[in-house]
Scaffold this motif. Structure first.
Motif: not given
Lengths: 400, 55
Positions: B5-6, B11-13, B39, B45, B47, B50
């Motif tokens: 998550r950022c 934002y969620t990867y 992000c 933000r 990597k 995160f």
């Protein structure tokens, strides 16, 4: 009728907030009336002089209104921001602004194409239309930062009006990442005039936008010349719109649209010029720049021009929270502060010696800089001259 | 697979889904994203910022 937001905070207790500007934001829907007003008055008074009135309003009356009406004390508490962000009323206003930009360009183009006007009048109208399409870039800026795909689509659509389809990609992924560094073509340097900046900003932003999009498409295994290219999609709409205007109203549209497009881009250049002038993020031991801090943007908290620009002037909060919606952007004490709203500052920027006179002192007096030129983003061509003038013997440490 | 998550914008990867628009196919582990990954939503933000949201 007011809408009151409340939240029960475990520490601060009940927090209540109602947005005093709630209905003022509707003025974005009436803004197109200003460029059209000149045309209406032309018919009323039968004088082409009326056509310059919208420009007088933007560049002379708005700065005065900012001065007279003054600062905006309304500031939503941070705890209320999530609710305010979710209130759909605000976003619908930005959506409705999109078609206005098409209507105004087509309307002014029709007028230019069908009336017998002097060259000066055509020039004034092209600049008026460009100035309003510059506001279209501002609308795209608001929409393009948002997460819903629909709003990003609208951003692409409205950017087609001034043919600036690469802006959102370049801005979100380029400018926000590199802001207030010498690498950013969209951050101006101390001692750099706007006329020098524009030659670095427009081509630099264009290249960076295309580079970012090309990289994304290549990760997808696609060519840059693909229908999935967001920039090309926006340019395609521009081609239909502006090509259609040329077919409909003839060759007069070619210089008209060229000036219109340039002036819209130049409004963005002007905003970029004043938003980060001379500000510099420090490099960390890792070689990466420090995160963008509130003192890396110039702010203006004037109520009038902020209404015109969807709170763009609350710029520090925007850089801290790029996806935050305009109605929720906050002002803070002690930020780098411009002495007038953006429109007044644009005019100041167009007179470089006056700009330096007002801004260089203000820049060096910022608490985090405190006269230390090592903490300023300086135009390399003018570095020695600026060090001599303001350096106070700190030259050694500054020769980085 | 995990989610990251950022911490700035949320934002969620999700490794299961990847981020197809960004060119990361479903199943791409977070670790395999380029080192200069930012992000995709807020771009402020990196990597390393995160946070693991769900293992």
């Amino acid at each position: 009728m007011t809408t009151t937001y409340t939240v029960d905070d475990p520490v601060k207790g009940r927090i209540e907030y109602s947005d005093r500007k709630r209905y003022l934001w509707m003025s974005s829907l009436f803004m197109p009336l200003f460029p059209m007003l000149g045309i209406a008055l032309y018919y009323l008074f039968d004088s082409q002089w009326m056509l310059v009135l919208p420009l007088v309003f933007s560049y002379c009356v708005i700065p005065v209104l900012d001065y007279v009406i003054g600062s905006d004390t309304d500031n939503p508490p941070e705890e209320i921001v999530p609710q305010l962000d979710e209130d759909r009323y605000y976003r619908i206003l930005t959506w409705l602004t999109v078609p206005m930009h098409f209507i105004v360009l087509i309307g002014i183009a029709w007028f230019v194409g069908t009336q017998d006007l002097t060259l000066w009048s055509v020039l004034a109208l092209a600049i008026t239309a460009g100035s309003y399409s510059g506001l279209g870039i501002n609308t795209a800026h608001e929409l393009g930062h948002k997460k819903p795909a629909f709003e990003r689509l609208l951003a692409k659509v409205v950017l087609a009006v001034p043919a600036y389809g690469h802006f959102c990609i370049e801005h979100n992924r380029g400018h926000h990442k590199d802001v207030a560094t010498p690498e950013d073509p969209a951050s101006s340097r101390m001692g750099e005039s706007i006329y020098k900046f524009v030659l670095r900003e427009i081509p630099g932003a264009f290249r960076r936008g295309w580079d970012v999009e090309k990289e994304r498409l290549s990760r997808q295994g696609r060519s840059v010349w693909s229908v999935h290219n967001d920039i090309l999609q926006s340019y395609a709409i521009s081609a239909v719109l502006q090509g259609g205007l040329i077919i409909a109203f003839g060759w007069i549209m070619v210089p008209f649209l060229a000036i219109h497009n340039f002036w819209a881009w130049y409004q963005l250049t002007s905003a970029n010029y004043i938003e980060h002038y001379g500000l510099l993020r420090a490099r960390e031991a890792s070689g990466r720049y420090e995160r963008c801090q509130p003192y890396h943007s110039w702010n203006a908290n004037y109520i009038f021009s902020n209404i015109v620009l969807f709170h763009l002037e609350r710029h520090s909060d925007h850089h801290a929270n790029p996806t935050r919606r305009y109605q929720s952007l906050r002002n803070f004490e002690g930020l780098p502060e411009l002495p007038n709203g953006y429109y007044g500052m644009y005019v100041l920027a167009y007179i470089p010696w006056l700009w330096y006179k007002v801004m260089d002192k203000r820049l060096l007096e910022l608490p985090h800089i405190n006269g230390d030129l090592g903490k300023v983003n300086i135009d390399p061509d003018r570095r020695e001259e600026i060090l001599r003038r303001y350096g106070k013997g700190q030259g050694e440490a500054l020769a980085v | 697979m995990a989610k990251y998550r950022c911490p700035g914008c949320g934002y969620t990867y999700n490794e299961n889904d990847g981020d197809v628009r960004e060119g990361y196919p479903p199943g791409t582990p977070f670790a395999a994203l380029p080192e200069d990954f930012v992000c995709p939503d807020c771009a402020v933000r990196y990597k390393e910022d995160f946070e693991l949201a769900e293992a």
